[in-house]
Write a protein that holds these residues in place. Structure first.
Motif, PDB file in Angstrom:
ATOM      1  N   GLN A 225       0.820  -1.206   0.000  1.00 15.71           N
ATOM      2  CA  GLN A 225       0.000   0.000   0.000  1.00 15.71           C
ATOM      3  C   GLN A 225       0.855   1.258   0.000  1.00 15.71           C
ATOM      4  OE1 GLN A 225      -3.437  -0.121  -0.323  1.00 15.71           O
ATOM      5  NE2 GLN A 225      -2.932  -2.277  -0.671  1.00 15.71           N
ATOM      6  N   ASP A 226       2.028   1.191   0.638  1.00 15.51           N
ATOM      7  CA  ASP A 226       2.936   2.332   0.731  1.00 15.51           C
ATOM      8  C   ASP A 226       4.084   2.102  -0.241  1.00 15.51           C
ATOM      9  OD1 ASP A 226       4.583   4.404   1.335  1.00 15.51           O
ATOM     10  OD2 ASP A 226       4.853   3.907   3.454  1.00 15.51           O
ATOM     11  N   SER A 227       4.178   2.925  -1.289  1.00 10.62           N
ATOM     12  CA  SER A 227       5.210   2.745  -2.297  1.00 10.62           C
ATOM     13  C   SER A 227       6.365   3.725  -2.144  1.00 10.62           C
ATOM     14  CB  SER A 227       4.604   2.893  -3.701  1.00 10.62           C
ATOM     15  OG  SER A 227       4.058   4.195  -3.859  1.00 10.62           O
ATOM     16  N   THR A 228       6.444   4.411  -1.005  1.00 10.18           N
ATOM     17  CA  THR A 228       7.553   5.339  -0.794  1.00 10.18           C
ATOM     18  C   THR A 228       8.830   4.575  -0.483  1.00 10.18           C
ATOM     19  OG1 THR A 228       6.967   5.536   1.560  1.00 10.18           O
ATOM     20  CG2 THR A 228       6.029   7.163   0.038  1.00 10.18           C
ATOM     21  N   ALA A 229       9.960   5.220  -0.760  1.00  7.01           N
ATOM     22  CA  ALA A 229      11.256   4.591  -0.518  1.00  7.01           C
ATOM     23  C   ALA A 229      11.465   4.367   0.980  1.00  7.01           C
ATOM     24  CB  ALA A 229      12.364   5.469  -1.073  1.00  7.01           C
ATOM     25  N   GLN A 230      11.996   3.190   1.311  1.00  6.68           N
ATOM     26  CA  GLN A 230      12.264   2.828   2.690  1.00  6.68           C
ATOM     27  C   GLN A 230      13.766   2.620   2.885  1.00  6.68           C
ATOM     28  OE1 GLN A 230       9.665   2.716   5.003  1.00  6.68           O
ATOM     29  NE2 GLN A 230       8.535   3.569   3.264  1.00  6.68           N
ATOM     30  N   VAL A 231      14.161   2.318   4.106  1.00  5.86           N
ATOM     31  CA  VAL A 231      15.565   2.053   4.400  1.00  5.86           C
ATOM     32  C   VAL A 231      15.942   0.684   3.840  1.00  5.86           C
ATOM     33  CG1 VAL A 231      17.298   1.802   6.210  1.00  5.86           C
ATOM     34  CG2 VAL A 231      15.428   3.453   6.480  1.00  5.86           C
ATOM     35  N   GLY A 232      17.055   0.603   3.130  1.00  3.79           N
ATOM     36  CA  GLY A 232      17.515  -0.663   2.588  1.00  3.79           C
ATOM     37  C   GLY A 232      17.369  -0.714   1.088  1.00  3.79           C
ATOM     38  N   LEU A 233      17.100  -1.918   0.571  1.00  7.62           N
ATOM     39  CA  LEU A 233      17.085  -2.172  -0.865  1.00  7.62           C
ATOM     40  C   LEU A 233      15.677  -2.427  -1.369  1.00  7.62           C
ATOM     41  CD1 LEU A 233      20.055  -4.720  -0.959  1.00  7.62           C
ATOM     42  CD2 LEU A 233      20.169  -2.286  -1.533  1.00  7.62           C
ATOM     43  N   GLY A 234      15.243  -1.644  -2.358  1.00  8.06           N
ATOM     44  CA  GLY A 234      14.059  -1.982  -3.123  1.00  8.06           C
ATOM     45  C   GLY A 234      14.441  -2.952  -4.229  1.00  8.06           C
ATOM     46  N   GLN A 235      13.434  -3.409  -4.995  1.00  9.05           N
ATOM     47  CA  GLN A 235      13.691  -4.473  -5.966  1.00  9.05           C
ATOM     48  C   GLN A 235      14.711  -4.098  -7.031  1.00  9.05           C
ATOM     49  OE1 GLN A 235      10.678  -3.678  -4.755  1.00  9.05           O
ATOM     50  NE2 GLN A 235       9.130  -5.215  -5.242  1.00  9.05           N
ATOM     51  N   LEU A 236      14.619  -2.906  -7.592  1.00  8.35           N
ATOM     52  CA  LEU A 236      15.503  -2.550  -8.691  1.00  8.35           C
ATOM     53  C   LEU A 236      16.902  -2.195  -8.218  1.00  8.35           C
ATOM     54  CD1 LEU A 236      13.297  -0.495 -11.162  1.00  8.35           C
ATOM     55  CD2 LEU A 236      13.526  -2.958 -10.877  1.00  8.35           C
ATOM     56  N   HIS A 237      17.051  -1.887  -6.947  1.00 11.20           N
ATOM     57  CA  HIS A 237      18.384  -1.605  -6.413  1.00 11.20           C
ATOM     58  C   HIS A 237      19.152  -2.870  -6.054  1.00 11.20           C
ATOM     59  CE1 HIS A 237      17.490   2.830  -5.181  1.00 11.20           C
ATOM     60  NE2 HIS A 237      17.986   2.739  -6.395  1.00 11.20           N
ATOM     61  N   LEU A 238      18.433  -3.940  -5.722  1.00 14.81           N
ATOM     62  CA  LEU A 238      19.115  -5.141  -5.232  1.00 14.81           C
ATOM     63  C   LEU A 238      20.120  -5.712  -6.240  1.00 14.81           C
ATOM     64  CD1 LEU A 238      17.605  -7.954  -3.085  1.00 14.81           C
ATOM     65  CD2 LEU A 238      18.991  -8.536  -5.067  1.00 14.81           C
ATOM     66  N   PRO A 239      19.784  -5.852  -7.543  1.00 12.31           N
ATOM     67  CA  PRO A 239      20.805  -6.366  -8.462  1.00 12.31           C
ATOM     68  C   PRO A 239      22.036  -5.474  -8.550  1.00 12.31           C
ATOM     69  CG  PRO A 239      18.621  -6.548  -9.439  1.00 12.31           C
ATOM     70  CD  PRO A 239      18.475  -5.711  -8.215  1.00 12.31           C
ATOM     71  N   ARG A 240      21.835  -4.161  -8.574  1.00 12.05           N
ATOM     72  CA  ARG A 240      22.984  -3.246  -8.627  1.00 12.05           C
ATOM     73  C   ARG A 240      23.819  -3.338  -7.361  1.00 12.05           C
ATOM     74  NH1 ARG A 240      24.649   0.544 -12.010  1.00 12.05           N
ATOM     75  NH2 ARG A 240      23.313   1.350 -13.685  1.00 12.05           N
ATOM     76  N   PHE A 241      23.157  -3.447  -6.226  1.00 10.73           N
ATOM     77  CA  PHE A 241      23.867  -3.594  -4.951  1.00 10.73           C
ATOM     78  C   PHE A 241      24.808  -4.785  -5.008  1.00 10.73           C
ATOM     79  CE2 PHE A 241      23.622  -6.014  -0.887  1.00 10.73           C
ATOM     80  CZ  PHE A 241      24.410  -5.187  -0.096  1.00 10.73           C
ATOM     81  N   LEU A 242      24.308  -5.929  -5.486  1.00  9.50           N
ATOM     82  CA  LEU A 242      25.152  -7.119  -5.559  1.00  9.50           C
ATOM     83  C   LEU A 242      26.306  -6.928  -6.529  1.00  9.50           C
ATOM     84  CD1 LEU A 242      22.541 -10.028  -5.482  1.00  9.50           C
ATOM     85  CD2 LEU A 242      23.929  -9.140  -3.602  1.00  9.50           C
ATOM     86  N   MET A 243      26.037  -6.335  -7.685  1.00  6.98           N
ATOM     87  CA  MET A 243      27.110  -6.170  -8.673  1.00  6.98           C
ATOM     88  C   MET A 243      28.144  -5.135  -8.246  1.00  6.98           C
ATOM     89  SD  MET A 243      25.183  -6.692 -12.324  1.00  6.98           S
ATOM     90  CE  MET A 243      23.601  -6.018 -11.836  1.00  6.98           C
ATOM     91  N   ASP A 244      27.743  -4.182  -7.413  1.00 10.12           N
ATOM     92  CA  ASP A 244      28.697  -3.199  -6.885  1.00 10.12           C
ATOM     93  C   ASP A 244      29.570  -3.760  -5.776  1.00 10.12           C
ATOM     94  OD1 ASP A 244      27.994  -1.099  -8.530  1.00 10.12           O
ATOM     95  OD2 ASP A 244      26.706  -0.103  -7.059  1.00 10.12           O
ATOM     96  N   THR A 245      29.033  -4.709  -5.003  1.00  7.12           N
ATOM     97  CA  THR A 245      29.693  -5.089  -3.748  1.00  7.12           C
ATOM     98  C   THR A 245      30.187  -6.523  -3.693  1.00  7.12           C
ATOM     99  OG1 THR A 245      27.579  -5.700  -2.701  1.00  7.12           O
ATOM    100  CG2 THR A 245      28.286  -3.412  -2.475  1.00  7.12           C
TER     101      THR A 245
END
Length: 374
Positions: free
Chosen positions: A195-215
Motif C-alpha cells: 500500500q505504501d510505495s515510498t522509498a524505505q531504508v535498505g534495498l528496493g527491488q531494482l536496487h538489489l541487483p545493482r547492490f550485488l554487482m557493486d559489492t
C-alpha cells in the motif's frame, strides 16, 4: 558519458541506448542524474527521518550508491545532507511482469562456460493503460525505451546492466568478476503490491541487483550480503537468480511471512520463472496454470525438461529461451521485450530486443553483445 543508440528506432517498439559512464562514483552518479533529469526525472518528497536513515544505511552497506546520490544532489544544486527529498529511484517500478531464466552451469555446458539465459517479459502498454486508464497523448509504452548502462568506476567493480526505467537500478546485469543477477517477479498469482510505495531504508527491488554487482564478486559473497541487507518491496515482490564465474548459482526469495530463502541446487541447472521455488521445489510436480499465473508453471517445466541431464551448447540455451518466449497473440498485451544470454566466463551479455509484431511472429534485433570487462 558516452551515449550510443544500439538497437531499434523510433519506428520500432523499442529504441535502446547504451550509456557508458566513467570516473569516480560521485561523477557516475552526477552523469546518470543529468541524463535522468533530461528524460523527465525529478526528486520526490520524502520523510526526513526515513531519508536520514536511508543515507546512513547506504553509507555503511552500499557506499558506491551513497556516493552516486551525492552526485545526483550536485546536479540539482542541493546539499547532499538535505533530507526532505528522495534522490534515487528515478522513475517507477514496473507493476507486473512475467520472466523466465535458466542457469546452465559450466559442468553442463558444451564449452565449460556458465551461462544464464533470460527472457524479460513485460506489458506492451503505457503506464496509464497498465493502471486501468487510458494513455495520455504522446505517452510511450513502459518498456519502449530501455537502457543498457556500463559503469567503469575508478575504484570498484565495473558492470553492464539493462534497465527498463530506473537509471540507478536495473532488471539484470553482470559485473567484471562474472557475477550475474536477474530479477523476476516472484509470486504472480497471489502477490499484491504494498500500500505504501515510498522509498524505505535498505534495498528496493531494482536496487538489489545493482547492490550485488557493486559489492560482490561471487555467489557466496552475494549470499552473505543479502542475508545482512535490509530489504523492502517497492512494488510487487520479486526473486533473483544469482550466478558467478566459478559455476555457483542460487535463487534469493522472501516469503509472504518475511522469511528469507536461498534455493541452491548445487552443480546443476537452475530454472526460475514467476512462482516461489521454495514453495514448489519439485519441477515435476507443479500445479496447472490458471488465467492469473502467466504460464509460470508451464514455462518452468519446459526449461527443466530441456536442461535436465543434458549438455547444452550456447545455441541450445538460446533455443530453450525461445521455447518459453511470449507469442505474438493479440489477446496477450505483453511480450518478451528482451532476451539475453549472460556468459559468466567471458563477462558478456548478448541481448535481442523486441521491435514489434510481424507476420511471422515477434520481431527482434540481432544480438547485441556487450561486456562488463575493462
Amino acid at each position: 558519458m558516452d551515449i550510443k543508440q544500439i538497437a531499434g528506432s523510433r519506428n520500432d517498439f523499442q529504441l535502446v541506448r547504451h550509456l557508458t559512464v566513467t570516473g569516480s562514483q560521485f561523477e557516475i552518479g552526477r552523469a546518470l542524474a543529468e541524463e535522468a533529469r533530461r528524460l523527465g526525472w525529478a526528486p520526490v518528497p520524502g520523510d526526513p527521518v526515513v531519508n536520514r536513515a536511508r543515507m546512513a544505511w547506504f553509507e555503511r552497506h552500499w557506499p558506491q550508491h551513497h556516493a552516486r546520490m551525492d552526485g545526483a544532489a550536485a546536479v540539482l544544486g542541493l546539499d547532499p545532507n538535505q533530507d526532505d527529498l528522495v534522490l534515487d529511484g528515478q522513475y517507477g517500478l514496473p507493476v507486473d511482469s512475467g520472466c523466465s531464466a535458466l542457469w546452465c552451469p559450466p559442468s553442463a555446458s558444451s564449452d565449460g562456460h556458465g551461462r544464464i539465459g533470460r527472457n524479460y517479459d513485460f506489458f506492451t502498454s503505457t503506464t496509464g493503460e497498465v493502471m486501468g486508464g487510458a494513455a495520455t497523448p504522446g505517452e510511450l509504452p513502459m518498456a519502449a525505451r530501455p537502457h543498457v548502462i556500463t559503469t567503469l568506476p575508478d575504484e570498484g567493480l565495473a558492470s553492464t546492466v539493462i534497465t527498463m526505467m530506473d537509471l540507478d537500478g536495473c532488471m539484470d546485469g553482470i559485473n567484471e568478476a562474472g557475477l550475474s543477477v536477474a530479477l523476476l517477479m516472484a509470486d504472480v498469482a497471489t502477490a499484491e503490491p504494498p500500500q505504501d510505495s515510498t522509498a524505505q531504508v535498505g534495498l528496493g527491488q531494482l536496487h538489489l541487483p545493482r547492490f550485488l554487482m557493486d559489492t560482490c564478486e561471487n555467489a557466496e559473497q552475494a549470499k552473505q550480503a543479502l542475508l545482512g541487507a535490509k530489504q523492502y518491496d517497492h512494488g510487487l515482490p520479486c526473486h533473483y537468480l544469482v550466478a558467478d564465474a566459478s559455476g555457483r548459482a542460487f535463487v534469493w526469495e522472501r516469503g509472504s511471512d518475511g522469511r528469507e530463502h536461498i534455493v541452491d541446487l548445487g552443480d546443476g541447472p537452475l530454472c526460475v520463472t514467476n512462482h516461489l521455488l521454495h514453495r514448489h521445489p519439485d519441477p515435476m510436480n507443479l500445479p496447472e496454470d490458471t488465467e492469473l499465473t502467466f504460464d509460470t508453471f508451464r514455462r518452468l517445466r519446459t526449461l527443466h525438461e530441456r536442461s535436465k541431464g543434458v549438455t547444452m551448447s550456447p545455441d541450445d540455451l538460446r533455443e530453450s529461451m525461445r521455447a518459453v518466449q511470449v507469442d505474438a497473440d493479440p489477446a496477450k498485451p505483453w511480450r518478451t521485450t528482451w532476451s539475453s544470454v549472460f556468459d559468466t566466463a567471458d563477462r558478456t551479455l548478448s541481448t535481442r530486443f523486441y521491435l514489434g509484431d510481424g507476420p511471422d511472429g515477434p520481431r527482434y534485433t540481432e544480438e547485441v553483445v556487450l561486456s562488463a570487462a575493462r
